[in-house]
Design a protein around this motif. Sequence first.
Motif, PDB file in Angstrom:
ATOM      1  N   UNK A   7     -11.484   1.026  -8.602  1.00 24.83           N
ATOM      2  CA  UNK A   7     -10.660   0.789  -9.767  1.00 24.83           C
ATOM      3  C   UNK A   7     -11.024   1.680 -10.943  1.00 24.83           C
ATOM      4  N   UNK A   8     -11.975   1.241 -11.744  1.00 26.43           N
ATOM      5  CA  UNK A   8     -12.352   1.969 -12.930  1.00 26.43           C
ATOM      6  C   UNK A   8     -13.650   2.717 -12.705  1.00 26.43           C
ATOM      7  N   UNK A   9     -14.086   3.477 -13.707  1.00 24.88           N
ATOM      8  CA  UNK A   9     -15.320   4.252 -13.586  1.00 24.88           C
ATOM      9  C   UNK A   9     -16.530   3.362 -13.413  1.00 24.88           C
ATOM     10  N   UNK A  10     -16.444   2.124 -13.902  1.00 23.84           N
ATOM     11  CA  UNK A  10     -17.592   1.229 -13.777  1.00 23.84           C
ATOM     12  C   UNK A  10     -17.687   0.605 -12.405  1.00 23.84           C
ATOM     13  N   UNK A  11     -16.660   0.786 -11.567  1.00 27.96           N
ATOM     14  CA  UNK A  11     -16.667   0.188 -10.247  1.00 27.96           C
ATOM     15  C   UNK A  11     -16.146  -1.223 -10.227  1.00 27.96           C
ATOM     16  N   UNK A  12     -15.663  -1.743 -11.324  1.00 28.66           N
ATOM     17  CA  UNK A  12     -15.182  -3.110 -11.392  1.00 28.66           C
ATOM     18  C   UNK A  12     -13.688  -3.172 -11.170  1.00 28.66           C
ATOM     19  N   UNK A  13     -13.207  -4.391 -10.907  1.00 24.93           N
ATOM     20  CA  UNK A  13     -11.776  -4.582 -10.747  1.00 24.93           C
ATOM     21  C   UNK A  13     -11.065  -4.340 -12.073  1.00 24.93           C
ATOM     22  N   UNK A  14      -9.743  -4.094 -12.037  1.00 28.58           N
ATOM     23  CA  UNK A  14      -9.024  -3.742 -13.259  1.00 28.58           C
ATOM     24  C   UNK A  14      -9.177  -4.759 -14.390  1.00 28.58           C
ATOM     25  N   UNK A  21     -20.814  -7.429 -15.113  1.00 33.49           N
ATOM     26  CA  UNK A  21     -21.261  -7.491 -13.721  1.00 33.49           C
ATOM     27  C   UNK A  21     -20.085  -7.657 -12.767  1.00 33.49           C
ATOM     28  N   UNK A  22     -20.278  -7.197 -11.560  1.00 30.97           N
ATOM     29  CA  UNK A  22     -19.256  -7.341 -10.526  1.00 30.97           C
ATOM     30  C   UNK A  22     -19.138  -8.807 -10.135  1.00 30.97           C
ATOM     31  N   UNK A  23     -17.904  -9.289 -10.045  1.00 31.40           N
ATOM     32  CA  UNK A  23     -17.651 -10.693  -9.747  1.00 31.40           C
ATOM     33  C   UNK A  23     -17.513 -10.880  -8.236  1.00 31.40           C
ATOM     34  N   UNK A  24     -18.334 -11.758  -7.688  1.00 32.36           N
ATOM     35  CA  UNK A  24     -18.452 -11.917  -6.239  1.00 32.36           C
ATOM     36  C   UNK A  24     -17.837 -13.239  -5.797  1.00 32.36           C
ATOM     37  N   UNK A  25     -16.982 -13.161  -4.782  1.00 34.92           N
ATOM     38  CA  UNK A  25     -16.460 -14.349  -4.124  1.00 34.92           C
ATOM     39  C   UNK A  25     -17.182 -14.548  -2.807  1.00 34.92           C
ATOM     40  N   UNK A  26     -17.797 -15.707  -2.625  1.00 38.17           N
ATOM     41  CA  UNK A  26     -18.600 -16.010  -1.438  1.00 38.17           C
ATOM     42  C   UNK A  26     -17.857 -17.011  -0.567  1.00 38.17           C
ATOM     43  N   UNK A  27     -17.516 -16.605   0.651  1.00 36.16           N
ATOM     44  CA  UNK A  27     -16.808 -17.471   1.584  1.00 36.16           C
ATOM     45  C   UNK A  27     -17.821 -18.119   2.521  1.00 36.16           C
ATOM     46  N   UNK A  28     -18.004 -19.419   2.373  1.00 35.61           N
ATOM     47  CA  UNK A  28     -18.940 -20.164   3.216  1.00 35.61           C
ATOM     48  C   UNK A  28     -20.174 -20.565   2.442  1.00 35.61           C
ATOM     49  N   UNK A  29     -20.549 -21.846   2.563  1.00 36.05           N
ATOM     50  CA  UNK A  29     -21.737 -22.330   1.854  1.00 36.05           C
ATOM     51  C   UNK A  29     -22.582 -23.206   2.773  1.00 36.05           C
ATOM     52  N   UNK A  84      -7.325 -10.217  -7.654  1.00 32.72           N
ATOM     53  CA  UNK A  84      -7.433  -9.284  -8.778  1.00 32.72           C
ATOM     54  C   UNK A  84      -8.540  -9.659  -9.745  1.00 32.72           C
ATOM     55  N   UNK A  85      -9.052 -10.888  -9.646  1.00 31.52           N
ATOM     56  CA  UNK A  85     -10.107 -11.352 -10.542  1.00 31.52           C
ATOM     57  C   UNK A  85     -11.499 -11.127  -9.963  1.00 31.52           C
ATOM     58  N   UNK A  86     -11.577 -10.509  -8.784  1.00 26.50           N
ATOM     59  CA  UNK A  86     -12.855 -10.347  -8.091  1.00 26.50           C
ATOM     60  C   UNK A  86     -13.126  -8.876  -7.808  1.00 26.50           C
ATOM     61  N   UNK A  87     -14.406  -8.575  -7.557  1.00 29.74           N
ATOM     62  CA  UNK A  87     -14.834  -7.206  -7.286  1.00 29.74           C
ATOM     63  C   UNK A  87     -15.468  -7.037  -5.905  1.00 29.74           C
ATOM     64  N   UNK A  88     -15.854  -8.136  -5.278  1.00 30.13           N
ATOM     65  CA  UNK A  88     -16.538  -8.077  -3.988  1.00 30.13           C
ATOM     66  C   UNK A  88     -16.365  -9.409  -3.290  1.00 30.13           C
ATOM     67  N   UNK A  89     -16.108  -9.360  -1.979  1.00 33.31           N
ATOM     68  CA  UNK A  89     -16.046 -10.561  -1.148  1.00 33.31           C
ATOM     69  C   UNK A  89     -17.229 -10.547  -0.191  1.00 33.31           C
ATOM     70  N   UNK A  90     -17.900 -11.682  -0.072  1.00 31.34           N
ATOM     71  CA  UNK A  90     -18.992 -11.847   0.884  1.00 31.34           C
ATOM     72  C   UNK A  90     -18.568 -12.892   1.907  1.00 31.34           C
ATOM     73  N   UNK A  91     -18.582 -12.505   3.171  1.00 27.69           N
ATOM     74  CA  UNK A  91     -18.161 -13.400   4.251  1.00 27.69           C
ATOM     75  C   UNK A  91     -19.404 -13.973   4.917  1.00 27.69           C
ATOM     76  N   UNK A  92     -19.647 -15.268   4.672  1.00 29.18           N
ATOM     77  CA  UNK A  92     -20.812 -15.963   5.232  1.00 29.18           C
ATOM     78  C   UNK A  92     -20.363 -17.211   5.973  1.00 29.18           C
ATOM     79  N   UNK A  93     -19.186 -17.157   6.530  1.00 32.54           N
ATOM     80  CA  UNK A  93     -18.594 -18.267   7.274  1.00 32.54           C
ATOM     81  C   UNK A  93     -18.891 -18.091   8.766  1.00 32.54           C
ATOM     82  N   UNK A 109      -7.641  -4.950  -0.997  1.00 35.28           N
ATOM     83  CA  UNK A 109      -8.237  -3.947  -1.878  1.00 35.28           C
ATOM     84  C   UNK A 109      -9.625  -4.293  -2.361  1.00 35.28           C
ATOM     85  N   UNK A 110     -10.317  -5.182  -1.637  1.00 33.96           N
ATOM     86  CA  UNK A 110     -11.637  -5.626  -2.058  1.00 33.96           C
ATOM     87  C   UNK A 110     -12.719  -5.138  -1.111  1.00 33.96           C
TER      88      UNK A 110
END
Length: 371
Positions: A7-14, A21-29, A84-93, A109-110
């Motif tokens: 996305x941007x020069x900082x590597x973050x979502x638009x 900081x990059x916002x991380x979505x974690x799938x599975x707990x 669009x509100x996230x920068x990285x997805x982590x799949x731990x399911x 696009x993530x």
Amino acid sequence: MTGTPLGTASGTAPGTPPGSPLRVGLVGYGLAGSVFHAPLIAATEGLVLDTVVTSNPERQQQARAEFPDVRLAASPDELFARAAELDLIVVASPNKTHVPLATTALEAGLPVVVDKPVAGTAAEARALAALAEERGLLLSVFQNRRWDNDFLTLRKLVAEGELGDVWRFESRFERWRPKPKGGWRESGDPAEIGGLLYDLGSHVVDQALVLFGPATSVYAETDVRRPGAETDDDTFIAITHAGGVRSHLYVSATTAQLGPRFRVLGSRAGYVKYGLDPQEAALRDGLRPGPDWGVEPESLWGRVGSGESPVTGGGRPEPTLPGDYPAYYAAVAQALLAGAPNPVTALEAAAALDVLEAARRSAREKTVVTL
């Protein structure tokens, strides 16, 4: 592939302010999400745990108690609806969900981190890698045991030539669990991608390939030992590497007397190390990365020497380097923010899956499989 800033020069979502900081979505707990990923993400500069996906009310409560600011989602669809509100997805399911969830994330696009095994087959892993390459997105595999204390120490010994030419690498990931615990990891349904070959085997095979390079042939024995068990719980894998090293790898839930974690034999000396890296136990106990993280007492150091058993005092104590699981997510952050190298690529994971698939075939057909 190396990480490509997004996305941007900082590597973050638009929608992310520059420098945030990059916002991380974690799938599975479950085990992977709550014990490994969430604490390590939270401890990494440049990352913030934004959302946890779990439909389990108890796990939702646990996540909120441990991370009061985290958002909760009951399903991956709910998470991807706000991609669009996230920068990285982590799949731990569970393993069977890794490929479809990683595919959905990449198509949204993530960038993605996927727990091991990234897929059930090497072909699926390579297809995911191709999709990530096509989209210009990071796809990384969580092979945390590359940052085990004993493995880091062994890599140093090999790199410095302390053992001479390595001839044989013995690696054991053994447990004593005479009664099956149940759950998808011990399911006999092939769709679940359960069993020790793909669970602990993913770790020991990856370590062997990192240390000694590509495999040229594989022989394996898999057994179902415990009453009521549905899938392999006692497995042996022999790898011949292109460089001539032979790796003998053991993964078991039925080992009443545990062997050395590593026994490495070279032309100059050998290295023997007992005991597991302390980081998993520390994370399970609720400890978090900080000073002295991953350090073990001198009494647990391995020994380097020749001509005598370490049990009877042979060789010299070799200080164990501190384990460093936090280094994985630090590298992921740098890959996304600065285009630094991907710490574990999907193509590396595919090479390990080639070995695991060959091992399964070898055990079934009672033959040596050439790669």
